[in-house]
Design a protein around this motif. Structure first.
Motif, PDB file in Angstrom:
ATOM      1  N   UNK A  27       4.883   2.909   4.525  1.00  0.00           N
ATOM      2  CA  UNK A  27       3.867   2.197   3.770  1.00  0.00           C
ATOM      3  C   UNK A  27       4.572   1.276   2.774  1.00  0.00           C
ATOM      4  N   UNK A  28       3.958   0.133   2.475  1.00  0.00           N
ATOM      5  CA  UNK A  28       4.639  -0.870   1.650  1.00  0.00           C
ATOM      6  C   UNK A  28       4.551  -0.572   0.164  1.00  0.00           C
ATOM      7  N   UNK A  29       3.377  -0.158  -0.303  1.00  0.00           N
ATOM      8  CA  UNK A  29       3.148   0.062  -1.731  1.00  0.00           C
ATOM      9  C   UNK A  29       2.450   1.394  -1.954  1.00  0.00           C
ATOM     10  N   UNK A  30       2.595   1.891  -3.164  1.00  0.00           N
ATOM     11  CA  UNK A  30       1.860   3.077  -3.595  1.00  0.00           C
ATOM     12  C   UNK A  30       1.309   2.759  -4.974  1.00  0.00           C
ATOM     13  N   UNK A  31      -0.013   2.576  -5.040  1.00  0.00           N
ATOM     14  CA  UNK A  31      -0.649   2.155  -6.297  1.00  0.00           C
ATOM     15  C   UNK A  31      -1.475   3.287  -6.895  1.00  0.00           C
ATOM     16  N   UNK A  32      -1.511   3.313  -8.220  1.00  0.00           N
ATOM     17  CA  UNK A  32      -2.308   4.255  -8.996  1.00  0.00           C
ATOM     18  C   UNK A  32      -3.373   3.494  -9.763  1.00  0.00           C
ATOM     19  N   UNK A  33      -4.512   4.139  -9.994  1.00  0.00           N
ATOM     20  CA  UNK A  33      -5.636   3.459 -10.637  1.00  0.00           C
ATOM     21  C   UNK A  33      -5.933   4.046 -12.015  1.00  0.00           C
TER      22      UNK A  33
END
Length: 335
Positions: A37-43
């Motif tokens: 996976x390219x990115x791992x984002x948190x919200x």
């Protein structure tokens, strides 16, 4: 094949703690990294008993420290809750520690209820009206020092952390187009304006120093399991969570149920089904074809996959099956 990325809310499942949720988040990030996976984002969300990522920049640092190659970022930081200088310092620090791996996605909503927003900001003004100016100010702090500039972000200045604009309406689509920035649309919970927002963004886009053509990423719920029936069962945790939120009673992520019949009314079901209409739920074959259809319909440049799954092992397996579907689609595209 277009890149796939991960959006994680660090779900606190019923009976667990925020510490459990954050450990699971880092384990999922490592898993996503292995799966390309390219990115791992948190919200950023506040006052939600089922979400542990409120201190978003802190969690980003924790995840980045536990991984080595995947990009880690915010999806997003709710900029009206913060002074741009503070965010520039936070993300400048992250970029200094993990160079070339940090993304800064920005939203203009509070990420919470109005009472909590007042507690965060102390004063509630016309924050939406300042959002474009705040984005420009943030860009200035992250860029090279300008002649006469006396207020600097240290760390931050000169890091040029990539900025994304996030939204669920036409406002951020138009602003991202005008500023020549990448755009991420929240189709995973607010699909109504998705196609209109993409049209606005693509037709109004102006090339910039950071982007020469439009780049649109779309959020999508994907619940994958070995069978359609098991995937539908896993999906009921998110359906219940959404239903509880709509009722004004947010809580920890509930365990799945075999059927939602008798849990909600027909009207409640219609509302939740509509909000989650872009979800892809099913076995590997179902997921593969659902993703192919979504990509073809939207022309997405990247997908941001999210899944509020109660059982951590099942969640890890779901993202593995999604990666397999991505790879199968890539092979089909290359054939």
């Amino acid at each position: 094949m277009i890149p796939f990325s991960v959006l994680d809310l660090s779900p606190i499942v019923r009976g667990a703690t925020p510490a459990d949720a954050l450990r699971n988040t880092r384990e999922l990030a490592r898993h996503a990294e292995r799966l390309d996976y390219k990115r791992f984002w948190l919200a950023e969300h506040h006052n939600f008993p089922g979400i542990a990522s409120a201190a978003t920049s802190v969690v980003i640092g924790y995840v980045a420290e536990g991984t080595s190659t995947i990009r880690v970022g915010s999806g997003g930081v709710m900029l009206p809750n913060h002074a741009p200088l503070v965010i520039a310092e936070q993300f400048g620090t992250l970029e200094s520690l993990y160079p070339g791996r940090i993304d800064l996605g920005l939203g203009r909503a509070p990420g919470t209820d109005q009472g909590t927003a007042r507690a965060l900001r102390r004063a509630m003004g016309p924050s939406d009206d300042r959002f474009p100016e705040d984005v420009v100010e943030l860009q200035r702090y992250l860029g090279p020092q300008q002649p006469g500039q006396t207020v600097r972000a240290v760390p931050g200045m000169g890091t040029n952390v990539p900025i994304w604009l996030l939204g669920s309406s036409l406002f951020s689509a138009q602003l991202a187009a005008e500023m020549g920035l990448p755009f991420a649309f929240a189709s995973h919970f607010a699909p109504d304006l998705m196609m209109n927002a993409l049209k606005v963004y693509r037709t109004m886009f102006r090339p910039s120093d950071v982007l020469d053509k439009p780049y649109a990423m779309l959020g999508i719920n994907v619940f994958a399991a070995d069978t359609d029936e098991e995937a539908q069962r896993l999906f009921t945790s998110l359906q219940q969570q959404f239903w509880n939120l709509r009722r004004g009673t947010p809580g920890q992520l509930p365990p799945p149920v075999n059927t939602m019949e008798g849990v909600w009314t027909p009207i409640e079901r219609a509302g939740v089904d509509h909000a989650l209409s872009c979800a892809v739920v099913g076995s590997p074959d179902t997921v593969r074809e659902g993703l192919a259809s979504f990509i073809e319909r939207t022309g997405a440049d990247e997908l941001m996959v999210t899944a509020q799954i109660f059982d951590h092992t099942a969640r890890m397996h779901s993202f593995e099956l999604v990666a397999q579907a991505r790879d199968a689609l890539a092979e089909r595209q290359a054939a």
